[in-house]
Design a protein around this motif. Structure first.
Motif, mmCIF file in Angstrom:
data_model
loop_
_atom_site.group_PDB
_atom_site.id
_atom_site.type_symbol
_atom_site.label_atom_id
_atom_site.label_comp_id
_atom_site.label_asym_id
_atom_site.label_seq_id
_atom_site.Cartn_x
_atom_site.Cartn_y
_atom_site.Cartn_z
ATOM 1 N N MET A 21 8.808 12.129 0.089
ATOM 2 C CA MET A 21 7.599 11.748 -0.620
ATOM 3 C C MET A 21 6.457 12.648 -0.147
ATOM 4 N N ALA A 22 5.691 13.170 -1.073
ATOM 5 C CA ALA A 22 4.549 14.028 -0.742
ATOM 6 C C ALA A 22 3.393 13.196 -0.204
ATOM 7 N N ARG A 23 2.639 13.806 0.658
ATOM 8 C CA ARG A 23 1.452 13.157 1.220
ATOM 9 C C ARG A 23 0.484 12.821 0.085
ATOM 10 N N LYS A 24 -0.068 11.602 0.130
ATOM 11 C CA LYS A 24 -0.994 11.151 -0.909
ATOM 12 C C LYS A 24 -2.287 10.713 -0.245
ATOM 13 N N LEU A 25 -3.415 11.205 -0.740
ATOM 14 C CA LEU A 25 -4.730 10.837 -0.239
ATOM 15 C C LEU A 25 -5.373 9.874 -1.218
ATOM 16 N N ILE A 26 -5.969 8.804 -0.681
ATOM 17 C CA ILE A 26 -6.586 7.780 -1.522
ATOM 18 C C ILE A 26 -8.050 7.646 -1.136
ATOM 19 N N SER A 27 -8.906 7.618 -2.142
ATOM 20 C CA SER A 27 -10.346 7.465 -1.934
ATOM 21 C C SER A 27 -10.808 6.129 -2.497
ATOM 22 N N SER A 28 -11.818 5.553 -1.851
ATOM 23 C CA SER A 28 -12.413 4.321 -2.374
ATOM 24 C C SER A 28 -13.614 4.636 -3.256
ATOM 25 N N GLY A 29 -14.052 5.888 -3.232
ATOM 26 C CA GLY A 29 -15.258 6.265 -3.956
ATOM 27 C C GLY A 29 -16.508 6.180 -3.097
ATOM 28 N N SER A 30 -16.349 5.802 -1.843
ATOM 29 C CA SER A 30 -17.495 5.733 -0.937
ATOM 30 C C SER A 30 -18.051 7.134 -0.695
ATOM 31 N N PRO A 31 -19.372 7.292 -0.736
ATOM 32 C CA PRO A 31 -19.944 8.612 -0.463
ATOM 33 C C PRO A 31 -19.679 9.079 0.966
ATOM 34 N N PHE A 32 -19.402 8.154 1.893
ATOM 35 C CA PHE A 32 -19.110 8.527 3.276
ATOM 36 C C PHE A 32 -17.887 9.431 3.360
ATOM 37 N N THR A 79 -16.640 -9.291 6.992
ATOM 38 C CA THR A 79 -15.201 -9.333 7.279
ATOM 39 C C THR A 79 -14.417 -9.610 6.005
ATOM 40 N N GLU A 80 -14.900 -10.536 5.211
ATOM 41 C CA GLU A 80 -14.269 -10.843 3.922
ATOM 42 C C GLU A 80 -14.233 -9.588 3.040
ATOM 43 N N GLN A 81 -15.338 -8.856 2.971
ATOM 44 C CA GLN A 81 -15.398 -7.643 2.153
ATOM 45 C C GLN A 81 -14.476 -6.555 2.707
ATOM 46 N N CYS A 82 -14.376 -6.460 4.029
ATOM 47 C CA CYS A 82 -13.436 -5.502 4.628
ATOM 48 C C CYS A 82 -12.031 -5.733 4.089
ATOM 49 N N PHE A 83 -11.594 -6.992 4.103
ATOM 50 C CA PHE A 83 -10.247 -7.285 3.625
ATOM 51 C C PHE A 83 -10.093 -7.029 2.126
ATOM 52 N N LYS A 84 -11.131 -7.281 1.347
ATOM 53 C CA LYS A 84 -11.071 -6.944 -0.085
ATOM 54 C C LYS A 84 -10.915 -5.436 -0.260
ATOM 55 N N ASN A 85 -11.666 -4.668 0.520
ATOM 56 C CA ASN A 85 -11.581 -3.203 0.445
ATOM 57 C C ASN A 85 -10.203 -2.716 0.875
ATOM 58 N N ILE A 86 -9.688 -3.276 1.959
ATOM 59 C CA ILE A 86 -8.374 -2.874 2.461
ATOM 60 C C ILE A 86 -7.283 -3.260 1.465
ATOM 61 N N LYS A 87 -7.368 -4.448 0.911
ATOM 62 C CA LYS A 87 -6.385 -4.899 -0.083
ATOM 63 C C LYS A 87 -6.351 -3.932 -1.268
ATOM 64 N N ALA A 88 -7.509 -3.529 -1.754
ATOM 65 C CA ALA A 88 -7.578 -2.625 -2.908
ATOM 66 C C ALA A 88 -6.921 -1.283 -2.609
ATOM 67 N N VAL A 89 -7.195 -0.733 -1.446
ATOM 68 C CA VAL A 89 -6.629 0.580 -1.125
ATOM 69 C C VAL A 89 -5.125 0.473 -0.853
ATOM 70 N N LEU A 90 -4.687 -0.605 -0.229
ATOM 71 C CA LEU A 90 -3.249 -0.774 -0.014
ATOM 72 C C LEU A 90 -2.514 -0.887 -1.348
ATOM 73 N N GLU A 91 -3.095 -1.594 -2.296
ATOM 74 C CA GLU A 91 -2.464 -1.699 -3.616
ATOM 75 C C GLU A 91 -2.393 -0.340 -4.298
ATOM 76 N N GLN A 92 -3.429 0.481 -4.155
ATOM 77 C CA GLN A 92 -3.385 1.845 -4.709
ATOM 78 C C GLN A 92 -2.263 2.659 -4.073
ATOM 79 N N ALA A 93 -1.944 2.347 -2.835
ATOM 80 C CA ALA A 93 -0.913 3.075 -2.097
ATOM 81 C C ALA A 93 0.483 2.517 -2.342
ATOM 82 N N GLY A 94 0.586 1.434 -3.109
ATOM 83 C CA GLY A 94 1.877 0.811 -3.351
ATOM 84 C C GLY A 94 2.272 -0.165 -2.257
ATOM 85 N N SER A 95 1.298 -0.658 -1.519
ATOM 86 C CA SER A 95 1.540 -1.581 -0.419
ATOM 87 C C SER A 95 0.747 -2.864 -0.654
ATOM 88 N N SER A 96 0.631 -3.673 0.386
ATOM 89 C CA SER A 96 -0.105 -4.925 0.277
ATOM 90 C C SER A 96 -0.483 -5.418 1.672
#
Length: 126
Positions: free
Chosen positions: A1-12, A51-68
């Protein structure tokens, strides 16, 4: 599997030159994630909502990666104020109570004083 980079769209991510997550083989490495709502770049004033928002952000990126969230194997919590950790426990239990990943917690200053917590995870994507 090729390396995949995922962005949240954060300007950081562009300013610092990093990805929100990197998928490599069977693994997803999620960068330290704060309580910013990346859609409107706002952040709550309190550690519980952040903390709640952290988990929402992490959940979203994990789903983009095919994880959970239930595939997290390691989690690191960083809080500038160690005594705030106790306040986060109900949220941590809500999201990680059944997952029970290997965990580390430490207190350290974060880059922006508005940030009350930062969470980094490693998860499987299979």
């Amino acid at each position: 599997m090729a390396r995949k980079l995922i962005s949240s769209g954060s300007p950081f991510e562009d300013v610092m030159g990093y990805s929100r997550a990197v998928v490599e083989g069977d693994w997803v490495f999620v960068s330290g994630t704060t309580g910013f709502n990346y859609e409107n770049m706002t952040i709550a004033d309190d550690v519980v909502n952040q903390t709640e928002q952290c988990f929402k952000n992490i959940k979203a990126v994990l789903e983009q990666a095919g994880s959970s969230l239930d595939k997290i194997v390691r989690i690191t919590y960083i809080l500038p104020t160690a005594s705030d950790f106790e306040l986060t426990l109900p949220v941590l239990k809500k999201y990680m109570g059944n997952v029970k990943p290997a965990a580390t917690v430490f207190s350290a200053a974060l880059i922006d004083e508005k940030m009350k917590i930062e969470i980094q995870v490693t998860a499987l994507n299979k």
